[in-house]
Design a protein around this motif. Structure first.
Motif, PDB file in Angstrom:
ATOM      1  N   UNK A  51     143.765 -16.754   4.828  1.00  0.00           N
ATOM      2  CA  UNK A  51     144.483 -16.480   5.126  1.00  0.00           C
ATOM      3  C   UNK A  51     145.397 -16.207   6.644  1.00  0.00           C
ATOM      4  N   UNK A  52     144.423 -16.979   7.405  1.00  0.00           N
ATOM      5  CA  UNK A  52     144.870 -17.487   8.624  1.00  0.00           C
ATOM      6  C   UNK A  52     145.862 -19.063   8.360  1.00  0.00           C
ATOM      7  N   UNK A  53     145.842 -19.300   7.361  1.00  0.00           N
ATOM      8  CA  UNK A  53     146.620 -20.935   7.260  1.00  0.00           C
ATOM      9  C   UNK A  53     147.618 -20.784   6.979  1.00  0.00           C
ATOM     10  N   UNK A  54     148.131 -18.847   6.349  1.00  0.00           N
ATOM     11  CA  UNK A  54     149.540 -18.843   5.273  1.00  0.00           C
ATOM     12  C   UNK A  54     151.230 -19.086   5.959  1.00  0.00           C
ATOM     13  N   UNK A 205     150.462 -26.573  13.348  1.00  0.00           N
ATOM     14  CA  UNK A 205     151.267 -25.765  13.359  1.00  0.00           C
ATOM     15  C   UNK A 205     149.104 -24.436  12.042  1.00  0.00           C
ATOM     16  N   UNK A 206     148.865 -25.785  11.863  1.00  0.00           N
ATOM     17  CA  UNK A 206     147.502 -25.589  10.964  1.00  0.00           C
ATOM     18  C   UNK A 206     145.790 -25.229  12.257  1.00  0.00           C
ATOM     19  N   UNK A 207     146.166 -26.059  13.657  1.00  0.00           N
ATOM     20  CA  UNK A 207     144.923 -26.672  14.447  1.00  0.00           C
ATOM     21  C   UNK A 207     145.591 -25.592  15.450  1.00  0.00           C
ATOM     22  N   UNK A 208     146.469 -24.766  15.238  1.00  0.00           N
ATOM     23  CA  UNK A 208     146.756 -23.321  16.151  1.00  0.00           C
ATOM     24  C   UNK A 208     145.196 -21.549  15.632  1.00  0.00           C
ATOM     25  N   UNK A 209     145.291 -21.596  13.986  1.00  0.00           N
ATOM     26  CA  UNK A 209     145.205 -21.006  14.133  1.00  0.00           C
ATOM     27  C   UNK A 209     143.503 -22.121  13.596  1.00  0.00           C
ATOM     28  N   UNK A 210     142.697 -22.907  14.249  1.00  0.00           N
ATOM     29  CA  UNK A 210     141.654 -23.857  14.773  1.00  0.00           C
ATOM     30  C   UNK A 210     140.775 -23.911  15.329  1.00  0.00           C
ATOM     31  N   UNK A 211     139.473 -24.158  15.788  1.00  0.00           N
ATOM     32  CA  UNK A 211     139.143 -24.165  16.905  1.00  0.00           C
ATOM     33  C   UNK A 211     139.201 -25.743  17.210  1.00  0.00           C
ATOM     34  N   UNK A 212     139.332 -26.503  16.560  1.00  0.00           N
ATOM     35  CA  UNK A 212     139.259 -27.842  16.873  1.00  0.00           C
ATOM     36  C   UNK A 212     140.344 -28.780  17.569  1.00  0.00           C
ATOM     37  N   UNK A 213     140.735 -29.791  18.341  1.00  0.00           N
ATOM     38  CA  UNK A 213     141.683 -30.256  18.752  1.00  0.00           C
ATOM     39  C   UNK A 213     140.956 -31.676  18.726  1.00  0.00           C
TER      40      UNK A 213
END
Length: 272
Positions: A51-54, A205-213
């Motif tokens: 849901x964090x990628x919703x 818009x997806x990586x802002x909710x992930x830790x990878x860069x």
């Protein structure tokens, strides 16, 4: 059915769940780009906060699925036009390309990823008699030498999707040069981004909710021949150009070079 709790601590490996989510979103559409129903099953079986990628935008969903579809088609064509095909899927995650393409039974597949991803894959995706798993880092060349010795007459195609942009250029260069030194006449297909996009992971818009860069981007599509004289650029496919028929706003934006040519798929042929 009890859900499986993944044990993936590597922040780059964790991005595999983004791709699963994108495929599932697409599969639920009335007119999907890819239509990968397996991804919906995977989402239902994994205990993960999808849901964090919703808030994902249409452009990211389309981009992911157009990329997948293009590489599927390139692989199908390679298998159809070559004998003794060995497919190596670098950073396979939970990709189910084997079951998406039409002629997978005519090739030998190797799915390569770090141990924690392979363990999860074993729990969720059944392998076929001509499909094998390699547990380890793609940047440790031992697996490459073993495959070269096992299939001296094989026609190799290496696929790295959603992988290389997360690693420093020197690591990618070392791997591609190792393939060029070891496997004559190989095909290598991978996606990449421009330097501009690589500097702006925080805007994705997806990586802002992930830790990878993103760690690497390139503007010159011919840099690889400078890395190794056997690395011959064959095709460049701009992902947003492939998205034009699915979205009119994307069609318009794609004519702006900064965006239209920002994400791409490179095909390299290794000269013998």
């Amino acid at each position: 059915m009890e859900k499986i709790v993944p044990s993936i601590n590597d922040i780059i490996a964790d991005t595999l769940f983004i791709t699963v989510y994108m495929r599932a979103l697409d599969a639920r559409k009335k007119h999907p780009v890819l239509g990968d129903r397996k991804s919906v099953e995977l989402m239902n079986r994994i205990d993960y906060p999808f849901e964090k990628y919703s808030g994902i935008k249409t452009m990211s969903r389309l981009g992911t699925c157009v990329r997948l579809k293009y590489i599927d088609e390139q692989l199908e064509e390679f298998i159809a036009t070559h004998e003794k095909v060995i497919v190596v899927n670098i950073g396979c995650g939970l990709d189910d390309r084997y079951n998406r393409i039409k002629n997978a039974s005519k090739a030998i597949f190797y799915e390569l990823d770090i141990p924690e991803c392979i363990k999860l894959r074993e729990q969720l995706i059944q392998t076929h008699s001509n499909q094998f798993l390699i547990s380890g880092s793609a940047f440790e060349s031992g697996w490459l030498e073993k495959l070269r010795k096992k299939y001296p007459d094989g026609n190799f195609i290496f696929i790295a999707e959603g992988v290389f942009m997360y690693f420093p250029e020197e690591k990618v260069r070392e791997l591609l040069c190792s393939i060029a030194d070891s496997i004559p006449n190989a095909r290598i297909i991978f996606d990449g981004i421009t330097k501009y996009l690589s500097r702006h992971s925080d805007k994705h818009d997806t990586l802002r909710n992930a830790k990878a860069v993103f760690a690497w981007g390139f503007d010159d599509n011919r840099i690889f021949v400078n890395w190794h004289p056997k690395l011959n650029p064959d095709k460049v496919f701009y992902i947003m150009h492939g998205m034009r028929k699915y979205s009119f706003p994307v069609h318009l934006i794609s004519y702006i070079p900064m965006f239209g040519k920002g994400s791409k798929i490179i095909s390299l042929n290794v000269h013998s």
